[in-house]
Design an enzyme around this catalytic site. Sequence first.
Site, PDB file in Angstrom:
ATOM      1  N   ARG A   1       0.838  -1.200   0.000  1.00  0.00           N
ATOM      2  CA  ARG A   1       0.000   0.000   0.000  1.00  0.00           C
ATOM      3  C   ARG A   1       0.874   1.251   0.000  1.00  0.00           C
ATOM      4  O   ARG A   1       0.833   2.055   0.925  1.00  0.00           O
ATOM      5  CB  ARG A   1      -0.962  -0.080   1.160  1.00  0.00           C
ATOM      6  CG  ARG A   1      -2.004  -1.122   0.790  1.00  0.00           C
ATOM      7  CD  ARG A   1      -2.986  -1.367   1.820  1.00  0.00           C
ATOM      8  NE  ARG A   1      -4.304  -1.447   1.222  1.00  0.00           N
ATOM      9  CZ  ARG A   1      -5.397  -1.691   1.890  1.00  0.00           C
ATOM     10  NH1 ARG A   1      -5.354  -1.853   3.178  1.00  0.00           N
ATOM     11  NH2 ARG A   1      -6.548  -1.768   1.278  1.00  0.00           N
TER      12      ARG A   1
ATOM     13  N   GLN B   1      -1.210   2.813  -5.637  1.00  0.00           N
ATOM     14  CA  GLN B   1      -2.618   3.105  -5.313  1.00  0.00           C
ATOM     15  C   GLN B   1      -3.573   2.719  -6.445  1.00  0.00           C
ATOM     16  O   GLN B   1      -4.657   2.204  -6.191  1.00  0.00           O
ATOM     17  CB  GLN B   1      -2.781   4.589  -4.982  1.00  0.00           C
ATOM     18  CG  GLN B   1      -2.603   4.832  -3.498  1.00  0.00           C
ATOM     19  CD  GLN B   1      -2.754   6.280  -3.110  1.00  0.00           C
ATOM     20  OE1 GLN B   1      -3.020   7.140  -3.933  1.00  0.00           O
ATOM     21  NE2 GLN B   1      -2.569   6.553  -1.838  1.00  0.00           N
TER      22      GLN B   1
ATOM     23  N   ASP C   1      -4.489  -0.939  -6.290  1.00  0.00           N
ATOM     24  CA  ASP C   1      -4.895  -1.442  -4.982  1.00  0.00           C
ATOM     25  C   ASP C   1      -6.315  -2.019  -5.044  1.00  0.00           C
ATOM     26  O   ASP C   1      -7.303  -1.331  -4.764  1.00  0.00           O
ATOM     27  CB  ASP C   1      -4.792  -0.299  -3.962  1.00  0.00           C
ATOM     28  CG  ASP C   1      -5.033  -0.762  -2.544  1.00  0.00           C
ATOM     29  OD1 ASP C   1      -5.473  -1.915  -2.356  1.00  0.00           O
ATOM     30  OD2 ASP C   1      -4.793   0.035  -1.619  1.00  0.00           O
TER      31      ASP C   1
ATOM     32  N   SER D   1      -8.425  -2.042  -1.829  1.00  0.00           N
ATOM     33  CA  SER D   1      -9.141  -0.790  -1.554  1.00  0.00           C
ATOM     34  C   SER D   1     -10.354  -0.627  -2.461  1.00  0.00           C
ATOM     35  O   SER D   1     -11.428  -0.246  -1.996  1.00  0.00           O
ATOM     36  CB  SER D   1      -8.213   0.416  -1.744  1.00  0.00           C
ATOM     37  OG  SER D   1      -7.324   0.502  -0.678  1.00  0.00           O
TER      38      SER D   1
ATOM     39  N   TYR E   1      -1.621  -0.184   9.474  1.00  0.00           N
ATOM     40  CA  TYR E   1      -2.625  -1.136   9.955  1.00  0.00           C
ATOM     41  C   TYR E   1      -2.684  -1.079  11.483  1.00  0.00           C
ATOM     42  O   TYR E   1      -1.787  -0.545  12.132  1.00  0.00           O
ATOM     43  CB  TYR E   1      -2.263  -2.557   9.523  1.00  0.00           C
ATOM     44  CG  TYR E   1      -2.445  -2.805   8.049  1.00  0.00           C
ATOM     45  CD1 TYR E   1      -3.718  -2.933   7.513  1.00  0.00           C
ATOM     46  CD2 TYR E   1      -1.354  -2.902   7.198  1.00  0.00           C
ATOM     47  CE1 TYR E   1      -3.896  -3.156   6.155  1.00  0.00           C
ATOM     48  CE2 TYR E   1      -1.518  -3.122   5.837  1.00  0.00           C
ATOM     49  CZ  TYR E   1      -2.803  -3.253   5.322  1.00  0.00           C
ATOM     50  OH  TYR E   1      -2.979  -3.473   3.988  1.00  0.00           O
TER      51      TYR E   1
HETATM   52  P1  NAD Z   1      -8.368  -3.361   7.389  1.00  0.00           P
HETATM   53  O1  NAD Z   1      -9.416  -3.938   6.486  1.00  0.00           O
HETATM   54  O2  NAD Z   1      -7.154  -4.156   7.689  1.00  0.00           O
HETATM   55  O3  NAD Z   1      -9.074  -2.994   8.795  1.00  0.00           O
HETATM   56  C1  NAD Z   1     -10.223  -2.154   8.832  1.00  0.00           C
HETATM   57  C2  NAD Z   1     -10.113  -1.181   9.972  1.00  0.00           C
HETATM   58  O4  NAD Z   1     -10.287  -1.868  11.215  1.00  0.00           O
HETATM   59  C3  NAD Z   1      -8.772  -0.460  10.100  1.00  0.00           C
HETATM   60  O5  NAD Z   1      -8.984   0.920   9.974  1.00  0.00           O
HETATM   61  C4  NAD Z   1      -8.268  -0.869  11.474  1.00  0.00           C
HETATM   62  O6  NAD Z   1      -7.551   0.171  12.127  1.00  0.00           O
HETATM   63  C5  NAD Z   1      -9.569  -1.156  12.198  1.00  0.00           C
HETATM   64  N1  NAD Z   1      -9.439  -1.965  13.429  1.00  0.00           N
HETATM   65  C6  NAD Z   1      -8.616  -3.023  13.696  1.00  0.00           C
HETATM   66  N2  NAD Z   1      -8.815  -3.470  14.949  1.00  0.00           N
HETATM   67  C7  NAD Z   1      -9.798  -2.707  15.485  1.00  0.00           C
HETATM   68  C8  NAD Z   1     -10.453  -2.681  16.752  1.00  0.00           C
HETATM   69  N3  NAD Z   1     -10.127  -3.539  17.720  1.00  0.00           N
HETATM   70  N4  NAD Z   1     -11.414  -1.759  16.950  1.00  0.00           N
HETATM   71  C9  NAD Z   1     -11.741  -0.868  15.977  1.00  0.00           C
HETATM   72  N5  NAD Z   1     -11.167  -0.830  14.773  1.00  0.00           N
HETATM   73  C10 NAD Z   1     -10.205  -1.738  14.522  1.00  0.00           C
HETATM   74  O7  NAD Z   1      -7.937  -1.911   6.909  1.00  0.00           O
HETATM   75  P2  NAD Z   1      -7.929  -1.245   5.489  1.00  0.00           P
HETATM   76  O8  NAD Z   1      -9.253  -0.655   5.206  1.00  0.00           O
HETATM   77  O9  NAD Z   1      -7.408  -2.217   4.509  1.00  0.00           O
HETATM   78  O10 NAD Z   1      -6.908  -0.046   5.715  1.00  0.00           O
HETATM   79  C11 NAD Z   1      -5.871  -0.122   6.689  1.00  0.00           C
HETATM   80  C12 NAD Z   1      -4.981   1.103   6.621  1.00  0.00           C
HETATM   81  O11 NAD Z   1      -4.300   1.162   5.378  1.00  0.00           O
HETATM   82  C13 NAD Z   1      -5.697   2.423   6.775  1.00  0.00           C
HETATM   83  O12 NAD Z   1      -4.855   3.253   7.523  1.00  0.00           O
HETATM   84  C14 NAD Z   1      -5.781   2.938   5.376  1.00  0.00           C
HETATM   85  O13 NAD Z   1      -5.893   4.351   5.311  1.00  0.00           O
HETATM   86  C15 NAD Z   1      -4.451   2.457   4.859  1.00  0.00           C
HETATM   87  N6  NAD Z   1      -4.426   2.378   3.389  1.00  0.00           N
HETATM   88  C16 NAD Z   1      -3.378   2.941   2.724  1.00  0.00           C
HETATM   89  C17 NAD Z   1      -3.325   2.901   1.339  1.00  0.00           C
HETATM   90  C18 NAD Z   1      -2.195   3.524   0.586  1.00  0.00           C
HETATM   91  O14 NAD Z   1      -1.439   4.251   1.153  1.00  0.00           O
HETATM   92  N7  NAD Z   1      -2.040   3.212  -0.678  1.00  0.00           N
HETATM   93  C19 NAD Z   1      -4.323   2.238   0.634  1.00  0.00           C
HETATM   94  C20 NAD Z   1      -5.373   1.653   1.350  1.00  0.00           C
HETATM   95  C21 NAD Z   1      -5.408   1.722   2.730  1.00  0.00           C
END
Ligand code: NAD
Length: 403
Positions: free
Chosen positions: A147, A152, A155, A158, A251
């Site tokens: 990521r 992006q 991805d 996402s 994460y």
């Molecule tokens: P994910 O599907 O792994 O998890 C979903 C959400 O659950 C996350 O926001 C996580 O913090 C939250 N979570 C985990 N344990 C929890 C708990 N006990 N209580 C409440 N919430 C909890 O996450 P995702 O949607 O794939 O994204 C993860 C991270 O990656 C985010 O910070 C997102 O902004 C980032 N991201 C970055 C890029 C990039 O830079 N290219 C692209 C996509 C996502």
Amino acid sequence: MSTPVIAQEVKGIIPAGSKGPKVMPIVIAVPKELAPGEQRVATVPEVVQKLTKSGYEVRIEHDAGTSAYYPDDLFTAAGAIIASSRTDLLNGARIVLRVQPPTVAEVDQLAEGTIVIGFMNATTNLEAIARMRDRNVTAFALELVPRITRAQSMDALSSQATAAGYTAAILGADNCPKFLPMLTTAAGTIRPATVLILGAGVAGLMAIATAKRLGAIVEAYDVRRAAGEQVRSLGAKFLELEINAEGQGGYARELTPEEKAQEQQMVSTAVARADIVITTAAIPGRRAPLLVTKETVAMMRPGAVIVDLAAESGGNCELTRYGKTVREHGVTIIGPQNLPARVPFHSSQMYAKNLQSFLVLLVDKDGALIKEFTDEILVASLLVHAGEVRHGPTRDLLIGGKP
Ligand code: NAD
């Protein structure tokens, strides 16, 4: 069935301005997805048009796009060839684009050296991965694309989480016995419904935006404090704990037992006042955190709805059953399977664009397939190559267990 043959030297993208003889194009094959309930397709006519313009030959299996509302004739108009059988599709194909991982039987249809790109869900597909290794097939897993900013556009986690978050909010609203918006009518005033989103990653943020657009009061919680700003920017209230569990790569990390108890208490109070709860909390490679206990469900209002997007990885709610809708204490608990497949037109479109961006990494400036996968995105997502499983954790799973 007989194994298709692949041309030894393949070139595909004709360099701009080149007047030389036409080279043999790289053949990209897109099979019909056969997994139960899968409605998506790995490419769409708009992307096919770009790929054929770039010099690829694109073959689509007959009816591959029908359930996503991309009929064969649209693919033909975009320059694709419709293959009436799997054999015709794969004969000479160098690259296979998929949504779901291939089954063992599908791997057996591939010629040695074929490159397969798609979601590979390694932990649940070890047998097919071992078969790709043994048949010298190359597999790139889109869920392993790092990521980083440059990746992006590729991805797919996402793009598909965006589709899942949107659909979860619609599903919640559809199962809720209340209106979501506030209404002032001659028949009285209706108070807006409250929607709580647990986990404000990609899917959670999309669910927040959708519930807001439907007019609900939206609250959200995430263990990563950085999510607070994004939640607030969507007009929702962020529930805060004195915990910041931001781990590696953006994460979440796993919480300590004390933190879990604190979290449970705050979450229960918020869950009890919500009409719809959408849970998306996940920790990569671990069981989903348990956020809504059965005792908390018992405190909820009759008619309330839980949509548990973490159902596949164990569920954020103790009463969730993956792939089922259950009713407990008057609360409807939905454990949906493959939500992006419910909006197959747009989820396929986004997925196809992810793949189009990924393909650019596989050819050199002359349009020939590269031989060494040195780009960091390719290194990270290369699951199987040259008779080896390249992804360490998957290799460990294979060594530790079966095939
Ligand atoms: P994910 O599907 O792994 O998890 C979903 C959400 O659950 C996350 O926001 C996580 O913090 C939250 N979570 C985990 N344990 C929890 C708990 N006990 N209580 C409440 N919430 C909890 O996450 P995702 O949607 O794939 O994204 C993860 C991270 O990656 C985010 O910070 C997102 O902004 C980032 N991201 C970055 C890029 C990039 O830079 N290219 C692209 C996509 C996502």
